[in-house]
Design an enzyme around this catalytic site. Structure first.
Site, PDB file in Angstrom:
ATOM      1  N   ASP A   1       0.819  -1.219   0.000  1.00  0.00           N
ATOM      2  CA  ASP A   1       0.000   0.000   0.000  1.00  0.00           C
ATOM      3  C   ASP A   1       0.854   1.272   0.000  1.00  0.00           C
ATOM      4  OD1 ASP A   1      -2.310   1.428  -0.004  1.00  0.00           O
ATOM      5  OD2 ASP A   1      -2.748   1.161   2.117  1.00  0.00           O
TER       6      ASP A   1
ATOM      7  N   HIS B   1       3.046   3.183  -8.774  1.00  0.00           N
ATOM      8  CA  HIS B   1       2.990   1.732  -8.989  1.00  0.00           C
ATOM      9  C   HIS B   1       4.288   1.239  -9.636  1.00  0.00           C
ATOM     10  CE1 HIS B   1      -1.057   1.819  -7.647  1.00  0.00           C
ATOM     11  NE2 HIS B   1      -1.547   2.429  -8.709  1.00  0.00           N
TER      12      HIS B   1
ATOM     13  N   LEU C   1      11.531 -20.315  -3.287  1.00  0.00           N
ATOM     14  CA  LEU C   1      10.395 -19.472  -2.893  1.00  0.00           C
ATOM     15  C   LEU C   1       9.214 -19.619  -3.850  1.00  0.00           C
ATOM     16  CD1 LEU C   1       9.396 -16.853  -1.224  1.00  0.00           C
ATOM     17  CD2 LEU C   1      10.293 -15.563  -3.161  1.00  0.00           C
TER      18      LEU C   1
HETATM   19  C1  FPP Z   1      -2.018  -0.030  -3.340  1.00  0.00           C
HETATM   20  O1  FPP Z   1      -1.544   1.286  -3.269  1.00  0.00           O
HETATM   21  C2  FPP Z   1      -1.352  -0.705  -4.457  1.00  0.00           C
HETATM   22  C3  FPP Z   1      -1.998  -1.335  -5.476  1.00  0.00           C
HETATM   23  C4  FPP Z   1      -3.457  -1.403  -5.585  1.00  0.00           C
HETATM   24  C5  FPP Z   1      -1.240  -1.942  -6.595  1.00  0.00           C
HETATM   25  C6  FPP Z   1       0.037  -2.657  -6.243  1.00  0.00           C
HETATM   26  C7  FPP Z   1       0.769  -2.939  -7.490  1.00  0.00           C
HETATM   27  C8  FPP Z   1       2.104  -2.840  -7.696  1.00  0.00           C
HETATM   28  C9  FPP Z   1       3.060  -2.512  -6.624  1.00  0.00           C
HETATM   29  C10 FPP Z   1       2.712  -3.034  -9.053  1.00  0.00           C
HETATM   30  C11 FPP Z   1       2.073  -3.981 -10.021  1.00  0.00           C
HETATM   31  C12 FPP Z   1       2.131  -5.408  -9.630  1.00  0.00           C
HETATM   32  C13 FPP Z   1       2.944  -6.364 -10.119  1.00  0.00           C
HETATM   33  C14 FPP Z   1       2.798  -7.730  -9.593  1.00  0.00           C
HETATM   34  C15 FPP Z   1       3.997  -6.139 -11.115  1.00  0.00           C
HETATM   35  P1  FPP Z   1      -2.557   2.500  -3.583  1.00  0.00           P
HETATM   36  O2  FPP Z   1      -2.488   2.792  -5.027  1.00  0.00           O
HETATM   37  O3  FPP Z   1      -3.907   2.170  -3.065  1.00  0.00           O
HETATM   38  O4  FPP Z   1      -1.883   3.646  -2.750  1.00  0.00           O
HETATM   39  P2  FPP Z   1      -2.641   4.864  -2.023  1.00  0.00           P
HETATM   40  O5  FPP Z   1      -3.461   4.250  -0.903  1.00  0.00           O
HETATM   41  O6  FPP Z   1      -1.508   5.688  -1.514  1.00  0.00           O
HETATM   42  O7  FPP Z   1      -3.475   5.560  -3.037  1.00  0.00           O
END
Ligand code: FPP
Length: 255
Positions: free
Chosen positions: A34, A51, A145
């Site tokens: 997150d 991201h 893993l």
């Molecule tokens: C939550 O942060 C994050 C996500 C919903 C996406 C996570 C994805 C990645 C790290 C990259 C893509 C994945 C792979 C497997 C390559 P948020 O966007 O909700 O953050 P915020 O709460 O600060 O808005």
């Protein structure tokens, strides 16, 4: 003072004042990645850049988990609720997934990683499904893993899919009511055959589960941090493991 810990290959790594007991390494670590959006906003960047930076953190943490001999790492990458985000963001996440699998496949395979997925991937774009299935088929015999990428994953959705399958098996005579116990239900989940997570890590300051591994985390230890996912480093993983090793897990009993 510096303490040391080593990987299974007896390679030693110095860590700031933390001693990780290699004989008590968690078997399964699950992470709610997150804070990408807020990380980007702080830098006046589009959310998608958060991201993208998050993928770098994935690289570092997967490598470290592999090195430490952790057996399962589950990363919450896209939830059943994330579809309501703007199309541009959803598409960017799907593209990052494809790029990640293409760019990292060789290295992950070389490091003996099984590239697995959990969640209902039938709703993902076809190209994502194909890449995920290929990555799994080409690494399923690895013995290091297991990396579980949770995609279109929701704990409630996973349980519903399991209940429907159990119902189907009962009505078609393959299963009886007496056969159903906790192990049976676990065996109908996407995490079939895997140990429950020992630790759930959530960076970015939020302290909620957000529909993640609802059944599996009955006795997981929670570890929160204010660091946003793109800034999450192996030293933070070490802190989480160290804290885990110093918790008193009683599983409902007494000591
Ligand atoms: C939550 O942060 C994050 C996500 C919903 C996406 C996570 C994805 C990645 C790290 C990259 C893509 C994945 C792979 C497997 C390559 P948020 O966007 O909700 O953050 P915020 O709460 O600060 O808005």
């Amino acid at each position: 003072m510096l303490n040391f810990f080593g990987s299974k290959k007896s390679e030693n790594v110095a860590v700031e004042d933390i001693h990780i007991d290699l004989n008590n390494i968690p078997k399964h670590i699950a992470i709610i990645m997150d804070g990408n959006g807020r990380w980007a906003k702080e830098r006046m960047l589009p959310r998608t850049m958060g991201h993208k930076a998050g993928v770098e953190a994935i690289r570092e943490i997967v490598k470290e988990c592999s090195k430490l001999g952790i057996k399962y790492l589950t990363l919450y990458a896209f939830s059943t609720e994330n579809w309501v985000r703007p199309n541009e963001e959803v598409n960017a996440l799907m593209n990052l997934l494809v790029q990640y699998l293409r760019n990292e496949f060789k290295e992950l395979d070389k490091n003996n990683v099984v590239i697995n997925h959990i969640g209902d991937i039938s709703k993902l774009p076809k190209i994502c499904q194909d890449e995920l299935i290929d990555a799994y088929n080409n690494t399923k015999d690895n013995t290091g893993l297991t990396l579980n990428l949770a995609l279109n994953y929701g704990g409630r959705d996973e349980l519903l899919r399991a209940f429907k399958k159990i119902y189907e098996n009962i009505t078609e005579g393959r299963l009886s009511k007496e056969d159903i116990n906790e192990n049976t239900l676990s065996s109908y989940l996407d995490t079939k055959g895997m140990p429950d997570p020992d630790i759930i890590i959530r960076p970015s300051g939020e302290q909620r589960l957000s529909n993640f591994l609802l059944w599996q985390c009955a006795y997981s230890e929670f570890w929160y941090s204010n660091i946003k996912w793109p800034d999450f480093k192996k030293e933070d993983l070490h802190k989480a493991i160290y804290d885990f090793q110093n918790r008193d897990r009683r599983f409902g009993g007494v000591k």
